[in-house]
Each structure stands twice: as C-alpha cells, then as structure tokens.
Design a protein around this motif. Structure first.
Motif, mmCIF file in Angstrom:
data_model
loop_
_atom_site.group_PDB
_atom_site.id
_atom_site.type_symbol
_atom_site.label_atom_id
_atom_site.label_comp_id
_atom_site.label_asym_id
_atom_site.label_seq_id
_atom_site.Cartn_x
_atom_site.Cartn_y
_atom_site.Cartn_z
ATOM 1 N N MET A 1 -31.105 -15.867 17.272
ATOM 2 C CA MET A 1 -30.221 -15.790 18.345
ATOM 3 C C MET A 1 -29.644 -14.272 18.595
ATOM 4 S SD MET A 1 -28.781 -17.067 20.888
ATOM 5 C CE MET A 1 -27.195 -17.165 22.018
ATOM 6 N N LYS A 2 -29.423 -13.607 17.698
ATOM 7 C CA LYS A 2 -28.826 -12.231 17.798
ATOM 8 C C LYS A 2 -29.419 -11.504 18.755
ATOM 9 C CE LYS A 2 -25.655 -12.658 13.912
ATOM 10 N NZ LYS A 2 -25.215 -12.175 12.677
ATOM 11 N N ARG A 3 -30.900 -11.278 18.158
ATOM 12 C CA ARG A 3 -31.609 -10.365 19.003
ATOM 13 C C ARG A 3 -32.100 -10.827 20.352
ATOM 14 N NH1 ARG A 3 -34.543 -6.326 16.539
ATOM 15 N NH2 ARG A 3 -34.141 -6.016 14.108
ATOM 16 N N ARG A 4 -32.145 -12.253 20.585
ATOM 17 C CA ARG A 4 -32.051 -12.664 22.065
ATOM 18 C C ARG A 4 -30.785 -12.377 22.752
ATOM 19 N NH1 ARG A 4 -34.418 -17.938 23.170
ATOM 20 N NH2 ARG A 4 -36.240 -16.807 22.585
ATOM 21 N N LEU A 5 -29.615 -12.296 22.135
ATOM 22 C CA LEU A 5 -28.503 -12.071 22.772
ATOM 23 C C LEU A 5 -28.454 -10.572 23.033
ATOM 24 C CD1 LEU A 5 -25.598 -12.729 23.615
ATOM 25 C CD2 LEU A 5 -24.855 -12.309 21.446
ATOM 26 N N ALA A 6 -29.106 -9.739 22.213
ATOM 27 C CA ALA A 6 -29.069 -8.277 22.383
ATOM 28 C C ALA A 6 -29.688 -8.119 23.566
ATOM 29 C CB ALA A 6 -29.481 -7.655 21.296
ATOM 30 N N ARG A 7 -30.987 -8.748 23.836
ATOM 31 C CA ARG A 7 -32.060 -8.625 24.806
ATOM 32 C C ARG A 7 -31.103 -9.072 26.273
ATOM 33 N NH1 ARG A 7 -35.521 -10.363 20.575
ATOM 34 N NH2 ARG A 7 -37.274 -8.478 20.217
ATOM 35 N N ARG A 90 -37.751 -6.713 37.397
ATOM 36 C CA ARG A 90 -38.302 -5.434 37.166
ATOM 37 C C ARG A 90 -37.661 -5.003 35.727
ATOM 38 N NH1 ARG A 90 -37.635 -3.208 41.991
ATOM 39 N NH2 ARG A 90 -35.392 -2.789 41.678
ATOM 40 N N GLN A 91 -36.524 -5.082 35.511
ATOM 41 C CA GLN A 91 -35.751 -4.983 34.178
ATOM 42 C C GLN A 91 -36.271 -5.879 33.060
ATOM 43 O OE1 GLN A 91 -34.209 -2.475 34.666
ATOM 44 N NE2 GLN A 91 -33.782 -2.681 36.932
ATOM 45 N N LEU A 95 -37.912 -3.746 29.858
ATOM 46 C CA LEU A 95 -37.668 -4.222 28.534
ATOM 47 C C LEU A 95 -38.922 -4.569 27.648
ATOM 48 C CD1 LEU A 95 -35.638 -4.255 26.276
ATOM 49 C CD2 LEU A 95 -34.925 -6.707 27.285
ATOM 50 N N ALA A 96 -39.524 -5.557 28.131
ATOM 51 C CA ALA A 96 -40.811 -6.193 27.620
ATOM 52 C C ALA A 96 -41.722 -5.034 27.103
ATOM 53 C CB ALA A 96 -41.485 -7.338 28.339
ATOM 54 N N ALA A 114 -39.629 -12.520 26.909
ATOM 55 C CA ALA A 114 -39.675 -12.062 28.170
ATOM 56 C C ALA A 114 -39.442 -13.170 29.079
ATOM 57 C CB ALA A 114 -40.746 -11.251 28.506
ATOM 58 N N ILE A 115 -40.264 -14.204 28.811
ATOM 59 C CA ILE A 115 -40.192 -15.246 29.419
ATOM 60 C C ILE A 115 -38.938 -16.395 29.580
ATOM 61 C CG2 ILE A 115 -40.928 -17.865 29.608
ATOM 62 C CD1 ILE A 115 -43.920 -16.697 28.826
#
Length: 151
Positions: A1-7, A90-91, A95-96, A114-115
């Motif tokens: 979850m932490k990396r998803r939150l960062a993304r 676009r963002q 990022l992806a 990204a999805i």
C-alpha cells in the motif's frame, strides 16, 4: 500500500505542477499537506512521512526525464498526441514510463499500478487506454527477459 500511496501522491503532484506552475518540491509539499489535513486517502501521518522520500524520487525523476519520457510515449500513442491527452492520463503515463525505463520496475507491476491509478484518478476509459499504451511500449521496446517472459 505504501508504494501505491506514494504513486498516488506523485501523480497528484505532477498534476499540481502542470495546473499551477509550481516546482516539484512545492507540488509534493502541497499534496502532502492536503493529505494530512483532509485525509481523504485514509493515510496516517506516519505513512505520509515514510513515503515522502520515495514520492519525491518519483516526481523529481519524471521532471528530470520529462523530455525523453514524452518522446518515448509519443511513439506509442497511435492516433493521439501527448498534449491532447487528459492531464491525469498524461501524468500517469509519464510516471509509468519513468518507472519502467529508469527505475527497472517489472513491467507487470508498472502496468498494474498505472491501471489502478487511472481507475482512481482518470475517466471511465482511462484504465484501458493506459494499459494499451504501456502494453504496446513493453511489446515493442522491452527485451523478452525484461517483460517477465521466459523463452
């Protein structure tokens, strides 16, 4: 979850930069402060502090490589121009592409994240669109061993 939150915060920060013409650090500060105050994302203050360095790494990496990322992405946008995409899509694509090309994140992880970001922030068709662009990029650009395939 932490990396998803960062993304999520990174995408919001990149969007903030484009909308309000602020620096990457300013944008991250704004989004982090909003997350602390509003807590719409359900994050605890400790979680936000823990992801801050990773979030800034993502945002600053996209900024540093923006021209190359845009060039790369443009090659895979059949019938589209990058500047004609929604700001959010676009963002997410930037990022992806950054994570795929510069951080060595496995393609399946990049696409899945990204999805999920596109479903969360984008319009109804954003997830499919992002999947299509990244899928084409991976098929045409990555070596078979980088795709997670075995021969």
């Amino acid at each position: 979850m932490k990396r998803r939150l960062a993304r999520e915060i990174a995408v919001s920060s990149l969007y903030q930069m484009e909308m309000n013409d602020v620096s990457g650090d300013e944008a991250v500060n704004i989004v982090m402060e909003e997350a602390r105050q509003d807590n719409e994302i359900g994050a605890e203050v400790g979680e936000l502090a823990a992801i801050d360095p990773f979030t800034r790494e993502l945002v600053n990496g996209v900024i540093a490589h923006k021209a190359e990322l845009d060039r790369e992405l443009s090659a895979y946008l059949t019938g589209w121009q990058l500047d004609r995409l929604s700001r959010v899509d676009r963002q997410i694509l930037r990022l992806a592409a950054f994570e795929l090309l510069y951080r060595g994140v496995p393609p399946k992880v990049v696409v899945n994240e990204a999805i999920e970001l596109a479903k969360h922030f984008g319009m109804e068709e954003s997830g499919k669109f992002v999947n299509g662009v990244l899928g084409r990029m991976i098929r045409e650009k990555m070596a078979p061993d980088q795709k997670g395939e075995s021969e």
